[in-house]
Design an enzyme around this catalytic site. Structure first.
Site, short mmCIF file in Angstrom:
data_model
loop_
_atom_site.label_atom_id
_atom_site.label_comp_id
_atom_site.label_asym_id
_atom_site.label_seq_id
_atom_site.Cartn_x
_atom_site.Cartn_y
_atom_site.Cartn_z
N SER A 1 0.81 -1.22 0.00
CA SER A 1 0.00 0.00 0.00
C SER A 1 0.84 1.27 0.00
O SER A 1 0.32 2.35 -0.30
CB SER A 1 -0.95 0.01 1.20
OG SER A 1 -0.24 -0.18 2.41
N ASP B 1 -3.70 5.99 11.62
CA ASP B 1 -2.76 5.54 10.60
C ASP B 1 -1.53 6.44 10.58
O ASP B 1 -1.56 7.56 10.06
CB ASP B 1 -3.45 5.56 9.23
CG ASP B 1 -2.56 5.03 8.12
OD1 ASP B 1 -1.39 4.73 8.38
OD2 ASP B 1 -3.05 4.92 6.98
N HIS C 1 0.83 5.25 6.47
CA HIS C 1 0.63 5.82 5.14
C HIS C 1 0.76 7.34 5.21
O HIS C 1 1.03 7.91 6.27
CB HIS C 1 -0.73 5.40 4.60
CG HIS C 1 -0.86 3.92 4.47
ND1 HIS C 1 -1.50 3.15 5.42
CD2 HIS C 1 -0.41 3.06 3.52
CE1 HIS C 1 -1.45 1.87 5.06
NE2 HIS C 1 -0.79 1.80 3.92
#
Length: 362
Positions: A108, A332, A335
């Protein structure tokens, strides 16, 4: 002028002609300059695009749309200590890559960088037609006017994971399942790391095959090195560097422990609003960086490392935190928001692609 050029230089392809006629962007970083050592400086001319005008940007990266109230994290530019990076010019890059295929391969974080590059290019030619399709594990973003395809192959380990009678097997010595998708691509950008430490329900394999042995588990850093060595062997055996440019994205860092940036009270990136000053991250580099560099140093074919770890470590402020996929229930710090840090990764990629000596030949 186009007819005149064609009549006098028929032996050149049209794509190369356009490149020769286009002026080179100002401020190109010298090949002698370490573009990965520098500082983040506030620059109100950034970000490079408005994420609200990028209609295909995925929800987990749209921090502003998801309610993040501060925007200062979008107004930073990476400044190498010994040179200047050229400002990203999407139209120039599309002309340079006319008819070419670019593929990001990884997890990702590769998705994060792929989404960034497609937004950067789309913002440069907002009225140009594009298409976005998916075939199996490959997402394909096509700029039809330029014949450029920017693709993403999801392959979190680079090596194969195969379902067999005993269960899902992570094969550290095989890339054949994914490698068939990497052929006939002009620019390859690889990445793997974040999934190597996963255990329990989120671990997508049941056994590891290494050599002629099937084992339940092993030291994850050694497994990572073995897989990278397998990938490196494929590159050395299959890539013609006069036709294909190969990059490794580098190790993208997370920010879950404030003591690593001298803020012990910070339990994560949640309240961070500004980058660290200077060029050094107090907590040092992740161990995976050294493993990656050892493998790359032994390769026969040239692979350019986008050594983005140190510069990204300084950006504790630029993760989605609660403004990503998880909303108020998630945090998160792995990311990156878009617009944001992956745009700089792509600016560095751009720097290497536009240098005359790195021209991709037909």
């Amino acid at each position: 002028m186009g007819m005149l050029v064609q009549s006098s230089l028929l032996h050149f392809s049209s794509a190369v002609l356009i490149l020769l006629l286009l002026p080179m962007p100002n401020g190109m970083a010298s090949g002698e300059c370490d573009v990965f050592t520098g500082t983040w400086v506030h620059d109100q001319s950034y970000p490079l695009y408005d994420p609200a005008k990028c209609p295909f940007l995925q929800h987990e990266f749209t921090c502003q749309k998801n309610g993040r109230p501060d925007l200062i994290y979008t107004h930073y530019r990476w400044q190498p200590l010994a040179c200047n990076l050229p400002r990203f010019n999407g139209r120039f890059l599309l002309e340079r890559l006319r008819g070419k295929r670019i593929m990001f391969v990884g997890d990702s974080l590769s998705l994060n960088q792929w989404q960034s590059l497609t937004c950067m290019l789309h913002s440069a030619v907002p009225t140009s037609n594009y298409s976005l399709t998916r075939v199996g594990d490959v997402s394909i973003f096509s700029f039809t006017e330029y014949g450029v395809k920017v693709m993403l192959h999801r392959s979190v380990y680079l090596v194969d994971v195969v379902r067999e009678t005993i269960g899902r097997v992570l094969k550290l010595d095989s890339v054949e399942g994914g490698a068939k998708l990497w052929k006939n691509v002009d620019v390859l950008i690889f990445n793997t790391w974040h999934w190597w430490s996963r255990r329990g329900p989120t671990q997508p394999w049941d056994y590891i095959e290494v050599g002629h042995q099937i084992i339940k588990d092993m030291d994850r850093m050694k497994a990572f090195q073995r897989a990278l060595t397998t990938w490196a062997g494929w590159v050395d055996a299959n890539i013609d560097p006069t036709k294909v440019k190969v990059f490794f994205q580098g190790i993208s860092p997370s920010h879950y422990n404030g003591s690593l940036w001298n803020e012990p009270s910070a339990k994560s990136c949640m309240q961070e609003r500004t980058p660290l000053s200077g060029s050094r991250y107090p907590g040092g580099l992740p161990a995976a960086v050294a493993v990656l560099k050892v493998v790359l140093s032994k390769m026969k074919k040239p692979v350019t490392l986008l050594d983005i770890t140190a510069l990204s470590l300084l950006r504790k402020d630029a993760h989605p935190s609660i403004y990503g996929l998880g909303g108020s229930t998630g945090n998160d710090c792995s990311h990156w928001c878009l617009a944001g840090v992956p745009d700089t990764w792509n600016q560095l990629l751009y720097n290497f692609l536009i240098q005359r000596k790195n021209m991709i030949h037909n």
